[in-house]
Scaffold this active site. Structure first.
Site, PDB file in Angstrom:
ATOM      1  N   TYR A  52       0.517  -1.247  -0.251  1.00  0.00           N
ATOM      2  CA  TYR A  52      -0.116  -0.163   0.053  1.00  0.00           C
ATOM      3  C   TYR A  52       1.280   1.395  -0.159  1.00  0.00           C
ATOM      4  O   TYR A  52       1.627   2.023   0.657  1.00  0.00           O
ATOM      5  CB  TYR A  52      -1.086  -0.302   0.991  1.00  0.00           C
ATOM      6  CG  TYR A  52      -1.932  -1.084   0.723  1.00  0.00           C
ATOM      7  CD1 TYR A  52      -2.236  -2.121  -0.137  1.00  0.00           C
ATOM      8  CD2 TYR A  52      -2.732  -0.974   2.609  1.00  0.00           C
ATOM      9  CE1 TYR A  52      -2.742  -3.120   0.374  1.00  0.00           C
ATOM     10  CE2 TYR A  52      -3.551  -2.293   2.458  1.00  0.00           C
ATOM     11  CZ  TYR A  52      -3.341  -3.588   1.318  1.00  0.00           C
ATOM     12  OH  TYR A  52      -4.569  -4.427   1.695  1.00  0.00           O
ATOM     13  N   TYR A 189     -12.877  -8.514   2.822  1.00  0.00           N
ATOM     14  CA  TYR A 189     -12.412  -7.354   2.160  1.00  0.00           C
ATOM     15  C   TYR A 189     -12.895  -7.074   1.461  1.00  0.00           C
ATOM     16  O   TYR A 189     -13.646  -7.584   0.721  1.00  0.00           O
ATOM     17  CB  TYR A 189     -10.770  -6.875   2.048  1.00  0.00           C
ATOM     18  CG  TYR A 189     -10.478  -8.274   0.802  1.00  0.00           C
ATOM     19  CD1 TYR A 189     -10.973  -7.641  -0.562  1.00  0.00           C
ATOM     20  CD2 TYR A 189      -9.615  -9.194   1.017  1.00  0.00           C
ATOM     21  CE1 TYR A 189      -9.735  -8.294  -1.625  1.00  0.00           C
ATOM     22  CE2 TYR A 189      -9.233  -9.847  -0.562  1.00  0.00           C
ATOM     23  CZ  TYR A 189      -9.570  -9.219  -1.713  1.00  0.00           C
ATOM     24  OH  TYR A 189      -9.230  -9.692  -3.199  1.00  0.00           O
TER      25      TYR A 189
END
Ligand code: NAP
Length: 275
Positions: A52, A189
């Site tokens: 990320y 998720y």
């Protein structure tokens, strides 16, 4: 925040945690404030990854969690290209540095790549023995991948983190049953549909109004209706964290479940989806 047992690990985990994908594109101060608000409300399962923002997001998380480490269930992920023995150690140590901590509660293989699973699992086990990670798991694995993991290290995998939202219920066919039979936690998720957007459907809106909740709260209550599943929505806004946390108060009765099943039917199994 309501908690539940996190599969084989046996620790109490909030039903709702928080994700951090694409945090690097959000206002830094606002995103950090949102995570801190979440921690205050008990959303202490924080999910991040070396991927990320190319490490930037782990640094943001590190800033947000300073002073709160002991209350957290902190999760990061290694990319498949770092899943070999030496690279996995380097990746984990770099994640720990960016997060400003000496240990992860859970370390996940982000998705399956070319490195033999036995090598990655060996690296995870070594990190676990050294106390750098408390447990390890996988992400985006289907039932056959999970069988392989279980053969290599019986009883060791803590969770499978997989896509699960109202319009994407594929894991209900094989992955949830596999995990439930073996006490492996399922982490949902993209519970709001991620970049595909949250569904605007009249029956969902009407149901939420009847229950005195918001549609997103109803979605979270539905996705976490089974004791094996916890969810990790992402938000970089404190007000949205408050809404997310409110999902724990939503109870879905039989009519509510029937409405959701009819509005968002389970599509046939066509293999394991990812984002
Ligand atoms: P998501 O949680 O389904 O949706 C996030 C979007 O919803 C953001 O645009 C967010 O915007 C918005 N949102 C959140 N709460 C809201 C609210 N109350 N009202 C209105 N909008 C709201 O998407 P996701 O980020 O894909 O998934 C969640 C987490 O799962 C990720 O962050 C990551 O940690 C993890 N994940 C893992 C994988 C994997 O391969 N293992 C893949 C994808 C995601 P704001 O920030 O503006 O609120």
């Amino acid at each position: 925040m309501k908690t539940r047992r996190f599969g084989r690990l046996g620790v109490a985990i909030p039903v709702i945690g928080l994700g951090t994908w694409k945090f690097e594109n959000d206002d830094r101060a606002q995103a950090i404030a949102a995570l801190r608000r979440g921690i205050e409300l008990g959303l202490v399962h924080l999910d991040t990854a070396e991927l990320y923002g190319n490490g930037k997001v782990e640094e943001m998380v590190g800033e947000a969690i300073a002073g709160h480490r002991d209350r957290l269930f902190l999760v990061s992920k290694v990319m498949p290209k770092h899943a070999g023995a030496a690279a996995c150690r380097r990746a984990c140590e770099a994640s720990l540095r960016r997060l400003g901590t000496d240990r992860l509660d859970l370390y996940l293989l982000h998705w399956r790549g070319d490195t033999p699973l036995a090598e990655t699992i060996g690296a995870f086990e070594a990190l676990r023995r050294e106390g750098k990670i408390r447990a390890w798991g996988v992400s985006n694995f289907d039932d056959e991948d999970l069988d392989e993991v279980e053969q290599i290290a019986p009883g060791a995998v803590a969770c499978n983190q997989v896509i699960y939202h109202l319009r994407e219920r594929t894991i209900e066919h094989r992955v949830i049953p596999w995990c439930e039979q073996r006490g492996v936690a399922v982490v949902a998720y993209s519970p709001f549909g991620s970049t595909g957007g949250f569904p605007a459907k009249k029956p969902l809106d009407e149901l939420a109004a009847r229950l005195g909740a918001t549609p997103r709260q109803v979605a979270l209550a539905y996705l976490t209706r089974r004791p094996s599943v916890v969810a990790i929505p992402k938000t970089a806004r404190a007000a949205h964290v408050d809404e997310i946390a409110g999902a724990e108060r939503v109870t879905l009765d039989a009519d509510a479940l029937a409405t959701l099943e009819a509005t968002f039917p389970l599509a046939p199994w066509r293999g394991m989806p990812t984002i």
